[in-house]
Design an enzyme around this catalytic site. Structure first.
Site, mmCIF file in Angstrom:
data_model
loop_
_atom_site.group_PDB
_atom_site.id
_atom_site.type_symbol
_atom_site.label_atom_id
_atom_site.label_comp_id
_atom_site.label_asym_id
_atom_site.label_seq_id
_atom_site.Cartn_x
_atom_site.Cartn_y
_atom_site.Cartn_z
ATOM 1 N N ARG A 63 -4.646 -9.770 4.451
ATOM 2 C CA ARG A 63 -5.009 -9.715 3.030
ATOM 3 C C ARG A 63 -3.760 -9.343 2.232
ATOM 4 N NH1 ARG A 63 -6.794 -5.854 -0.680
ATOM 5 N NH2 ARG A 63 -8.338 -6.631 -2.188
ATOM 6 N N LYS A 122 0.813 -1.214 0.000
ATOM 7 C CA LYS A 122 0.000 0.000 0.000
ATOM 8 C C LYS A 122 0.855 1.276 0.000
ATOM 9 C CE LYS A 122 -4.558 -1.360 1.456
ATOM 10 N NZ LYS A 122 -5.656 -1.200 2.427
#
Length: 286
Positions: free
Chosen positions: A255, A221
């Site tokens: 995840r 991210k």
């Protein structure tokens, strides 16, 4: 006890959720699993490497071309049915904020609805309750789906995360979602700048202390990229470091894009914490 689909997971059992994007424009793999054949191959590889959950998404999180609910369903529903047919025991999650899509994928065999946009469609929780499937309750800071944060501020980011996620979780259970299938997610990058996401990671133990299982979606991210000044393809090391910290603080579900590497990190942390024996213990015993 976390119970999703046919699977049960103990309190200290780390769980990997592998990402399979059914989009032509995903930020990380640029549509590598948009077509059925490579997507099914990705599922097979992820399961072999230790993923217990497959998270299928039909719309990328960031801004881009509009994707209608009908198109999102077209990308995901048939594939959910195919994954269920080929992998009957895997937990199938679908990343969606729309109740129409949630209903269609539950009909096709989904076990978990991953609501990454924090209850923007309150009817999604009603769908999860009606089908008896799990629900991920995420903090997105009130952001609209597929928007980026702009000068967002919090008096106390973790206090806001706890207020929102616990509130969503309690509402879900009140609606009839099985309590053992509800998870909370701090929503790294969603409605947050990099400092907010770092603080959310540092204080993750406060979420764990609520008693709800915590899911973290850290993989490659922007907060990792900005912290280390690395482009998307060079964020794996930073992601794994953040994963180790999150595991030590008690998060349960991860995840991820890199399943095998994450599995090693989680196993190592679990062994250091005393929750998992070494796979081999010969040193000093011969």
């Amino acid at each position: 006890m976390l119970r999703l689909g046919r699977r049960e997971f103990g309190t200290h059992e780390p769980v990997i959720m592998a990402i399979v994007n059914r989009t032509p424009d995903s930020f990380y793999d640029q549509g590598a699993t948009f077509r059925d054949e490579p997507a099914l191959a990705r599922v097979e590889q992820a399961v072999a490497e230790g993923a217990a959950i497959i998270d299928i998404g039909g719309v990328k999180a960031g801004p881009g071309e509009e994707v209608t609910a009908e198109e999102e369903a077209r990308r995901t529903v048939g594939f959910v049915a195919e994954v269920r047919r080929h992998f009957p025991d895997v937990v199938i999650s679908v990343d969606t904020w729309r109740h129409e899509v949630g209903e269609a994928v539950c009909e096709a065999g989904a076990d978990l609805l991953n609501d990454a946009w924090g209850g923007v469609d309150p009817r999604l929780a009603e769908v999860a309750a009606r089908y008896g499937v799990g629900l991920v309750c995420t903090h997105a800071g009130g952001a609209e789906p597929r928007t980026r944060p702009h000068r967002v501020t919090y008096d106390d980011v973790m206090a806001d995360i706890l207020r929102v996620t616990v509130g969503l979780a309690e509402r879900a259970v009140a609606l009839g979602v099985p309590r053992e299938g509800v998870l909370i997610d701090p929503g790294h990058d969603f409605g947050k700048n990099t400092r907010h996401s770092l603080e959310a990671t540092r204080r993750l133990g406060e979420m764990v202390d609520t008693g709800w299982p915590v899911l973290v979606s850290l993989s490659n991210k922007d907060f990792v990229g900005e912290t280390l000044d690395k482009p998307v393809k060079e964020r794996v090391v930073g992601t794994l470091a953040t994963t180790a910290v999150s595991a030590w603080l008690g998060a349960q579900v991860y995840r991820v894009h890199e399943v095998a590497e994450t599995r090693q990190v989680l196993d190592m942390v679990a062994s250091i914490a005393g929750h998992r024996p070494p796979a081999v213990a010969r040193r000093g015993l011969a």
